[in-house]
Design a protein around this motif. Structure first.
Motif, mmCIF file in Angstrom:
data_model
loop_
_atom_site.group_PDB
_atom_site.id
_atom_site.type_symbol
_atom_site.label_atom_id
_atom_site.label_comp_id
_atom_site.label_asym_id
_atom_site.label_seq_id
_atom_site.Cartn_x
_atom_site.Cartn_y
_atom_site.Cartn_z
ATOM 1 N N ALA A 75 6.770 3.069 6.178
ATOM 2 C CA ALA A 75 6.748 1.602 6.159
ATOM 3 C C ALA A 75 6.368 1.076 4.781
ATOM 4 C CB ALA A 75 5.778 1.077 7.215
ATOM 5 N N ILE A 108 8.745 -1.329 2.488
ATOM 6 C CA ILE A 108 8.262 -2.636 2.030
ATOM 7 C C ILE A 108 8.285 -2.700 0.505
ATOM 8 C CG2 ILE A 108 6.223 -4.128 1.937
ATOM 9 C CD1 ILE A 108 5.690 -3.180 4.886
ATOM 10 N N HIS A 113 11.509 -6.734 4.333
ATOM 11 C CA HIS A 113 10.459 -7.543 4.946
ATOM 12 C C HIS A 113 9.792 -6.735 6.062
ATOM 13 C CE1 HIS A 113 8.473 -10.788 7.165
ATOM 14 N NE2 HIS A 113 8.532 -11.464 6.011
ATOM 15 N N ARG A 114 8.505 -6.944 6.228
ATOM 16 C CA ARG A 114 7.757 -6.141 7.215
ATOM 17 C C ARG A 114 8.314 -6.296 8.625
ATOM 18 N NH1 ARG A 114 4.151 -10.345 5.916
ATOM 19 N NH2 ARG A 114 3.519 -11.569 7.726
ATOM 20 N N TRP A 115 8.871 -7.470 8.962
ATOM 21 C CA TRP A 115 9.440 -7.646 10.302
ATOM 22 C C TRP A 115 10.702 -6.819 10.477
ATOM 23 C CZ3 TRP A 115 6.396 -8.907 13.881
ATOM 24 C CH2 TRP A 115 5.330 -9.778 13.642
ATOM 25 N N VAL A 137 11.132 -3.914 9.025
ATOM 26 C CA VAL A 137 10.617 -2.552 9.217
ATOM 27 C C VAL A 137 10.209 -2.371 10.677
ATOM 28 C CG1 VAL A 137 8.793 -0.917 8.573
ATOM 29 C CG2 VAL A 137 9.879 -2.333 6.813
#
Length: 119
Positions: free
Chosen positions: A42, A46, A51-53, A55
């Motif tokens: 992750a 990133i 974007h973390r969402w 991932v």
């Protein structure tokens, strides 16, 4: 030394390990290694700009695909169990012997060498 109960990720790991221990009675090291690998992946994604969402969505999709694959595998084993229940004693003994031979091939420490097939 980190207070695992005070750190959010530590709390998560403790909970995962407790659940694994309750369900399987073992495998807590595997849980920590797998969780660490997922976190490392992750972080790399990133850092590449994802974007973390996205991932999280990707991990959730991977979970769905993995669960579906495991369900297909389990279905096959359920069919084997039904057939085995109906099999004569001689066939069950033969299967047990084949399993024992396979265990011998795997080795004393459960290690198998896997080579890529370029068929």
């Amino acid at each position: 030394q980190m207070d695992l109960e005070a750190h959010p990720v530590g709390k998560l790991l403790v909970g995962l390990c407790e659940a694994q221990q309750a369900v399987a009675g073992d495998g807590t090291t595997t849980v920590v290694v797998l969780a660490g690998s997922l976190c490392a992946a992750a972080v790399r994604l990133i850092a590449l700009g994802l974007h973390r969402w996205k991932v999280i969505e990707g991990f959730n999709k991977a979970l769905e695909v993995s669960m579906a694959a495991m369900e297909r595998i389990a279905e096959g084993w359920r069919a084997v169990a039904v057939a085995l229940d109906a099999a004569p004693e001689v066939q069950r003994e033969e299967l047990a012997h084949k399993c024992w031979e396979s265990r011998q091939l795997v080795g004393e420490h459960g290690q198998v060498t896997v080579r890529r097939w370029n068929g």
